[in-house]
Write a protein that holds these residues in place. Structure first.
Motif, PDB file in Angstrom:
ATOM      1  N   CYS A  46       0.868  -1.175   0.000  1.00 32.66           N
ATOM      2  CA  CYS A  46       0.000   0.000   0.000  1.00 32.66           C
ATOM      3  C   CYS A  46       0.904   1.223   0.000  1.00 32.66           C
ATOM      4  CB  CYS A  46      -0.886   0.033   1.245  1.00 32.66           C
ATOM      5  SG  CYS A  46      -2.105  -1.281   1.343  1.00 32.66           S
ATOM      6  N   PRO A  47       1.014   1.926  -1.119  1.00 33.06           N
ATOM      7  CA  PRO A  47       1.798   3.150  -1.133  1.00 33.06           C
ATOM      8  C   PRO A  47       1.259   4.113  -0.075  1.00 33.06           C
ATOM      9  CG  PRO A  47       1.165   2.542  -3.361  1.00 33.06           C
ATOM     10  CD  PRO A  47       0.407   1.659  -2.428  1.00 33.06           C
ATOM     11  N   THR A  48       2.151   4.712   0.693  1.00 32.94           N
ATOM     12  CA  THR A  48       1.752   5.599   1.779  1.00 32.94           C
ATOM     13  C   THR A  48       1.979   7.055   1.408  1.00 32.94           C
ATOM     14  OG1 THR A  48       2.247   3.905   3.434  1.00 32.94           O
ATOM     15  CG2 THR A  48       2.154   6.183   4.205  1.00 32.94           C
ATOM     16  N   VAL A  49       0.950   7.849   1.610  1.00 34.95           N
ATOM     17  CA  VAL A  49       1.043   9.293   1.437  1.00 34.95           C
ATOM     18  C   VAL A  49       0.891   9.901   2.826  1.00 34.95           C
ATOM     19  CG1 VAL A  49       0.086  11.344   0.312  1.00 34.95           C
ATOM     20  CG2 VAL A  49       0.061   9.137  -0.883  1.00 34.95           C
ATOM     21  N   VAL A  50       1.932  10.595   3.267  1.00 33.33           N
ATOM     22  CA  VAL A  50       1.944  11.160   4.621  1.00 33.33           C
ATOM     23  C   VAL A  50       1.245  12.510   4.661  1.00 33.33           C
ATOM     24  CG1 VAL A  50       4.030   9.890   5.285  1.00 33.33           C
ATOM     25  CG2 VAL A  50       4.223  12.204   4.327  1.00 33.33           C
ATOM     26  N   THR A  51       1.149  13.059   5.861  1.00 30.97           N
ATOM     27  CA  THR A  51       0.510  14.346   6.095  1.00 30.97           C
ATOM     28  C   THR A  51       0.962  15.384   5.080  1.00 30.97           C
ATOM     29  OG1 THR A  51       0.254  13.879   8.446  1.00 30.97           O
ATOM     30  CG2 THR A  51       0.241  16.197   7.789  1.00 30.97           C
ATOM     31  N   SER A  52      -0.021  15.929   4.372  1.00 26.31           N
ATOM     32  CA  SER A  52       0.216  16.860   3.269  1.00 26.31           C
ATOM     33  C   SER A  52      -0.944  17.838   3.196  1.00 26.31           C
ATOM     34  CB  SER A  52       0.282  16.094   1.940  1.00 26.31           C
ATOM     35  OG  SER A  52       1.276  15.110   1.957  1.00 26.31           O
ATOM     36  N   PRO A  53      -0.794  18.899   2.398  1.00 26.63           N
ATOM     37  CA  PRO A  53      -1.949  19.769   2.154  1.00 26.63           C
ATOM     38  C   PRO A  53      -2.997  19.028   1.329  1.00 26.63           C
ATOM     39  CG  PRO A  53       0.065  20.684   1.166  1.00 26.63           C
ATOM     40  CD  PRO A  53       0.417  19.371   1.760  1.00 26.63           C
TER      41      PRO A  53
END
Length: 164
Positions: A46-53
């Motif tokens: 599962c590609p992870t996208v961290v805290t972002s706008p």
């Protein structure tokens, strides 16, 4: 003991939230990472996208779709893991504090944050003590999204309530 050495693994040079801008860059990044992981015996991820706008999620998430892997495309993609921005500022770790938010309107906050790419999300990490988090947990689970409690200052009772 590390199974994958940072210096020897080219997949470590990609950051999903920064390197995926459109369908073409997504194909390149996901194939490179998927093939790199497959070469180490990882068959699914599962590609992870961290805290972002929010704008980052709106750009990136639609392009990371679950897919069957292959020798050419690499490991299976089970869906996206969004780690944040609904986390505790006190337990933020490496997450950028300026992008951390509370899901004050529950699932409405979740939908607004992630946009149409929410359909590709299979796991969300959030802190259950945040305002609106319990409603978000219930709605995410109802939508088939696994909720992981993390980056949290929750009391035991709050954690127990979230997993009910």
């Amino acid at each position: 003991m590390s199974l994958i050495s940072v210096k020897q693994n080219p997949v470590d040079s990609f950051i999903f939230r920064a390197d995926i801008r459109d369908a073409e860059s997504a194909k390149h990044v996901l194939t490179t990472v998927g093939c790199g992981l497959l070469s180490h015996g990882v068959t699914s991820f599962c590609p992870t996208v961290v805290t972002s706008p929010s704008s980052t999620y709106h750009t990136v998430l639609p392009h990371i779709q679950p897919r069957q892997g292959s020798r050419e495309r690499g490991a299976n993609i089970l869906g996206v893991h969004v780690e944040g921005p609904f986390i505790s500022t006190e337990k933020k770790g490496a997450h950028m504090e300026k992008h951390i938010r509370d899901p004050v309107k529950g699932m409405e906050s979740v939908r607004a944050m992630y946009g149409p790419g929410l359909v590709n999300v299979t796991i969300i990490t959030l802190a259950p003590e945040l305002p609106g988090a319990m409603e978000a947990v219930t709605s995410c689970v109802g939508a088939g999204i696994t909720v992981s409690l993390g980056h949290t200052m929750a009391e035991l009772a709050q954690g127990e309530e979230a997993v009910r």
